[in-house]
Write an enzyme that holds these catalytic residues in place. Structure first.
Site, PDB file in Angstrom:
ATOM      1  N   GLU A  21      -7.343  -5.089  10.837  1.00 47.68           N
ATOM      2  CA  GLU A  21      -6.807  -6.298  10.231  1.00 47.68           C
ATOM      3  C   GLU A  21      -7.516  -7.521  10.813  1.00 47.68           C
ATOM      4  O   GLU A  21      -8.166  -7.444  11.869  1.00 47.68           O
ATOM      5  CB  GLU A  21      -5.318  -6.398  10.565  1.00 47.68           C
ATOM      6  CG  GLU A  21      -4.619  -5.080  10.354  1.00 47.68           C
ATOM      7  CD  GLU A  21      -3.350  -5.203   9.561  1.00 47.68           C
ATOM      8  OE1 GLU A  21      -2.966  -6.337   9.240  1.00 47.68           O
ATOM      9  OE2 GLU A  21      -2.766  -4.167   9.266  1.00 47.68           O
ATOM     10  N   LYS A  71       4.597   4.366  18.225  1.00 44.18           N
ATOM     11  CA  LYS A  71       4.627   5.741  17.727  1.00 44.18           C
ATOM     12  C   LYS A  71       4.939   6.730  18.851  1.00 44.18           C
ATOM     13  O   LYS A  71       5.714   7.669  18.654  1.00 44.18           O
ATOM     14  CB  LYS A  71       3.284   6.074  17.063  1.00 44.18           C
ATOM     15  CG  LYS A  71       3.053   5.269  15.781  1.00 44.18           C
ATOM     16  CD  LYS A  71       1.621   5.380  15.303  1.00 44.18           C
ATOM     17  CE  LYS A  71       1.373   4.549  14.056  1.00 44.18           C
ATOM     18  NZ  LYS A  71      -0.053   4.441  13.712  1.00 44.18           N
ATOM     19  N   GLY A 131     -12.193  -2.934   6.182  1.00 48.64           N
ATOM     20  CA  GLY A 131     -10.758  -2.873   5.921  1.00 48.64           C
ATOM     21  C   GLY A 131     -10.006  -1.907   6.817  1.00 48.64           C
ATOM     22  O   GLY A 131      -8.812  -1.675   6.626  1.00 48.64           O
ATOM     23  N   THR A 160       0.832  -1.209   0.000  1.00 52.61           N
ATOM     24  CA  THR A 160       0.000   0.000   0.000  1.00 52.61           C
ATOM     25  C   THR A 160       0.865   1.256   0.000  1.00 52.61           C
ATOM     26  O   THR A 160       0.685   2.157  -0.821  1.00 52.61           O
ATOM     27  CB  THR A 160      -0.897  -0.011   1.261  1.00 52.61           C
ATOM     28  OG1 THR A 160      -1.601  -1.254   1.277  1.00 52.61           O
ATOM     29  CG2 THR A 160      -1.877   1.120   1.258  1.00 52.61           C
ATOM     30  N   ASP A 163       0.664  -0.541  18.388  1.00 51.85           N
ATOM     31  CA  ASP A 163       0.957   0.394  17.301  1.00 51.85           C
ATOM     32  C   ASP A 163       1.120   1.815  17.851  1.00 51.85           C
ATOM     33  O   ASP A 163       2.105   2.506  17.548  1.00 51.85           O
ATOM     34  CB  ASP A 163      -0.194   0.321  16.282  1.00 51.85           C
ATOM     35  CG  ASP A 163      -0.039   1.297  15.145  1.00 51.85           C
ATOM     36  OD1 ASP A 163       0.764   1.019  14.247  1.00 51.85           O
ATOM     37  OD2 ASP A 163      -0.704   2.346  15.164  1.00 51.85           O
TER      38      ASP A 163
HETATM   39  N1  HSE Z   1      -2.751   0.491  11.834  1.00 49.17           N
HETATM   40  C1  HSE Z   1      -2.442   1.884  11.963  1.00 49.17           C
HETATM   41  C2  HSE Z   1      -3.670   2.671  12.352  1.00 49.17           C
HETATM   42  C3  HSE Z   1      -1.898   2.491  10.713  1.00 49.17           C
HETATM   43  O1  HSE Z   1      -4.757   2.117  12.451  1.00 49.17           O
HETATM   44  O2  HSE Z   1      -3.526   3.859  12.585  1.00 49.17           O
HETATM   45  C4  HSE Z   1      -0.455   2.231  10.515  1.00 49.17           C
HETATM   46  O3  HSE Z   1       0.308   2.695  11.584  1.00 49.17           O
END
Ligand code: HSE
Length: 448
Positions: free
Chosen positions: A198, A213, A195, A21, A209
């Protein structure tokens, strides 16, 4: 003759590893704007090589035959590649790609938050040793130029707080839960269908995640080493529609925030569902969007908003990094080597020492006197209650009761919850959500 015609145009070669992507968006963005880069910056940014295990991606992206290889070593070694763009994610072979590119004197641009969240210090040092740069704008909050802001425009400040909605999937889910009164499982299924989430949603819903960050952003903001493992992490699995509705009644929104504060007691860095006042700017960020709220001692409050994921928004961040490096390469100077930014290790303030207000929902027996031992358990733990509110979900034998506390220390709240769970009158501690003291985020801002 025009100024444009006089400009020397220099070719800078890019090698993109991973044409998913983000990789696909990156190639398309470069191809679409190539002539504009040449005209405006004097850089002929050329996609010299790409690497992917699907050879058909070459034609799909409109690249000349022979551009694609399935062997990343070949791409890294190619003399036509000045900048290596790693977009495959994961730890291996991404780590080896970085190492081999640095050894070959090539800069690396990446969106790999999981790898940087754990190993940014080692990789930044390695880049510095080889006189090259490692750039990662796309690794934190996708298209939002927050790394650039922290590394450039805001460097004159001492950064006091970075607090953000750093995960679009969970923000989408919380927004849907609030708007439709849906519960976690229903909204997860919907997000997967659309979508946004996941098939294995763990990295998003459990906070990994966002933790990667906030680790990257706090390391940059505070010039210290914070890794993903340092971040206290709690995801959204236990947040219910009832809590979100109750938060609304109380004037709050529930958001999964990544919060990093540089406090006198150490760096306070955490990811968890958080109640914030509905009037706060972060409370208005809905759907899959991201936002990062940054407080600097000179600038005060700032907020950066945008798409945290997606092909072109993330490509925007990648290509911005590429062009910054390409500009220096084209001028023949080469960019400054990576600085070693993490030359100090500030202590971390453990989550047990957090002091804030709490929302606690208990499922209790619905009978005369049931609350007496409950209130005593709070008192025994040294926690002062500000309000008690019974919800209308009772079935005659049990009901939810919401307690809001005054400022309390996390350690004491845990102790209270253990004691509450052990009471016969309490069926369960249904939820505990921290109410963030957003006013404290600006502690240390200079008076005007
Ligand atoms: N899976 C992340 C989100 C995007 O939902 O923000 C990629 O870091």
């Amino acid at each position: 003759m025009t100024a444009t015609a006089q400009k020397t145009v220099r070719t800078v070669g890019v090698g993109v590893i991973g044409l998913g992507t983000v990789g696909g968006g990156t190639v398309r963005t470069i191809l679409r704007h190539r002539s504009e880069y040449a005209r405006a910056y004097g850089i002929d940014l050329t996609v010299s090589r790409v690497c992917d295990m699907r050879p058909e991606r070459e034609a799909e992206l409109g690249l000349p035959a022979g551009t694609l290889t399935t062997d990343w070593h070949e791409l890294v070694a190619d003399p036509a590649v000045d900048i290596v763009v790693e977009l495959i994610g994961g730890e291996h072979p991404a780590t080896e790609i970085f190492e081999e590119a640095f050894a070959a004197g090539k800069h690396v641009v990446t969106a790999n938050k999981a790898l940087l969240g754990r190993h940014v210090e080692r990789l930044a040092r390695l880049a510095a040793e080889h006189g090259v740069q490692l750039k990662c704008e796309a690794a934190a909050a996708g298209g939002i130029p927050i790394v650039n802001a922290l590394e450039h425009a805001l460097t004159g400040n001492e950064i006091l707080t970075v607090a953000g909605i750093l995960n679009g999937t969970t923000n989408y889910m919380l927004t849907r839960m609030e708007a439709e009164g849906l519960d976690y499982d229903e909204v997860l299924a919907e997000a997967q269908r659309l979508g946004y989430a996941e098939a294995d949603p763990t990295a998003d819903v459990d906070g990994f995640d966002a933790a990667s960050k906030v680790a990257i952003l706090s390391s940059i903001a505070f010039h210290t080493r914070v890794t993903t493992d340092d971040v206290y992490m709690q995801g959204i699995r236990d947040v219910s529609a009832a809590d979100i509705a109750q938060a609304r009644e109380l004037g709050y929104r529930v958001k999964l925030l990544g919060i990093a504060r540089n406090t006198p007691e150490g760096v306070d860095v955490r990811v968890h569902p958080t109640m914030i006042p509905e009037g706060h700017m972060l409370a208005g960020v809905s759907g899959a969007m991201n936002a990062v709220f940054v407080v600097g001692d000179a600038v005060g409050e700032t907020m950066f908003y945008g798409a945290g994921a997606g092909s072109f928004p993330t490509a925007s961040a990648v290509v911005g990094d590429v062009l910054e490096l390409a500009d220096a390469i084209a001028r023949g100077e080469g960019p400054m080597p990576e600085v070693e930014p993490y030359d100090r290790v500030l202590g971390l303030r453990p989550i047990d020492e957090l002091e804030t207000r709490y929302y606690i929902r208990l499922m209790v027996e619905d009978r005369v006197g049931a609350l007496a031992p409950v209130v005593a358990a709070f008192a025994d733990a040294g926690i002062s209650i500000s309000t008690i509110h019974q919800l209308k979900d009772g079935d005659g034998t049990r009901c939810s009761v919401v307690f809001l506390t005054h400022r309390a220390v996390e350690r004491d709240v845990r102790r209270a919850c253990e004691a509450l769970s052990a009471l016969d009158e309490v069926e369960r501690v249904a939820s505990v959500i921290r109410i963030e003291d957003v006013a404290a985020w600006t502690d240390g801002v200079e008076e005007n």
